[in-house]
Scaffold this active site. Sequence first.
Site, PDB file in Angstrom:
ATOM      1  N   ASP A 220       0.949  -1.277  -0.042  1.00 29.50           N
ATOM      2  CA  ASP A 220       0.075  -0.022   0.000  1.00 29.50           C
ATOM      3  C   ASP A 220       0.877   1.164   0.007  1.00 29.50           C
ATOM      4  OD1 ASP A 220      -2.613   1.056   0.139  1.00 29.50           O
ATOM      5  OD2 ASP A 220      -2.483   1.634   2.027  1.00 29.50           O
ATOM      6  N   SER A 244      -7.341   4.824  -0.533  1.00 25.99           N
ATOM      7  CA  SER A 244      -7.520   3.415  -0.997  1.00 25.99           C
ATOM      8  C   SER A 244      -9.099   2.906  -0.923  1.00 25.99           C
ATOM      9  CB  SER A 244      -6.691   2.166  -0.288  1.00 25.99           C
ATOM     10  OG  SER A 244      -5.454   2.636  -0.359  1.00 25.99           O
ATOM     11  N   GLN A 294      -4.891  -2.033  -7.308  1.00 25.21           N
ATOM     12  CA  GLN A 294      -5.796  -1.316  -6.485  1.00 25.21           C
ATOM     13  C   GLN A 294      -6.345  -0.046  -7.135  1.00 25.21           C
ATOM     14  OE1 GLN A 294      -3.807   2.047  -3.371  1.00 25.21           O
ATOM     15  NE2 GLN A 294      -4.241   0.211  -2.080  1.00 25.21           N
TER      16      GLN A 294
END
Length: 301
Positions: A220, A244, A294
């Site tokens: 991330d 996110s 993502q």
Amino acid sequence: MTDLAKDAAARLAAEEGAGGQQVLDHLVDLLDLEQIEENIFRGVSPAASPVRVFGGQVAGQALVAAGRTVPTERKVHSLHAYFIRPGDPSIPIVYEVDRTRDGRSFTTRRAVAIQRGKAIFALSASFQQPEPGLDHADHMPDVPAPETLPTFAERIRGFPGLSGARTRPRPIDIRYINDPPWMTRETGAATGRNQVWMRADGSLPDEDLLHVCVLTYASDMTLLDSPLARHGVYWELDSVSGASLDHALWFHRPFRADEWFLYDTESPSASGGRGLATGRFFAADGTLIATVVQEGLLRVS
């Protein structure tokens, strides 16, 4: 979570500018969840976290919770997750695990992170009994060795706007191969591709699930830099807000997260206030070890 782990979490937030084994040990403590019932676990955040829980942290902790209900011989091969609400780092996070299925070859688990009675994050993960099969993989890009590249601290010197969260203790050693997006936004040389070497900044125990969870935590980091870089904007230096939205990871082959791995990311699309980023992880010997996708909320004003 033990008192020792809570103390470690506080120290992780307090040691500005620190790095190395001590900070990595604190991350390991954060991933060491307290089991409070058969399928219920509890985790905490660093005491001086930003205003919301770091997405990689909640993803890593949720995978720990799911993995602790699975036989150790079954290895996680994929996870799919949604970030539902911002997490509050000032209170514990409760992880409830649903033992969805235990098959002959595959085990499926669902873990939901809860604060104040509401879900903030949901993860589904699949684990597989190792077996032989077809084997092929993309080749690693030709890039410089990590030891020849500047450290993260060296890269951000001269950019006082990059204070705060990005200068807190970092358990992951990051070495940018290309110029970072906060530099390319000034030169106009920004592209949608971002390449960094990463590794846990110290040594980790020989526990497969822990190495996977540390890579999940690291996945991330820098990922949403790719869609921003294509437009020459960056988090602290421009009027950008983001978060996110979802996260998917596929683990292809065994690896160690405390050895160098290449994180090669790019952004194929951005629209509707959202940006999509994809990434591939390669071990230092060129082995493709994982793939990530993502989508993030990206609002530029």
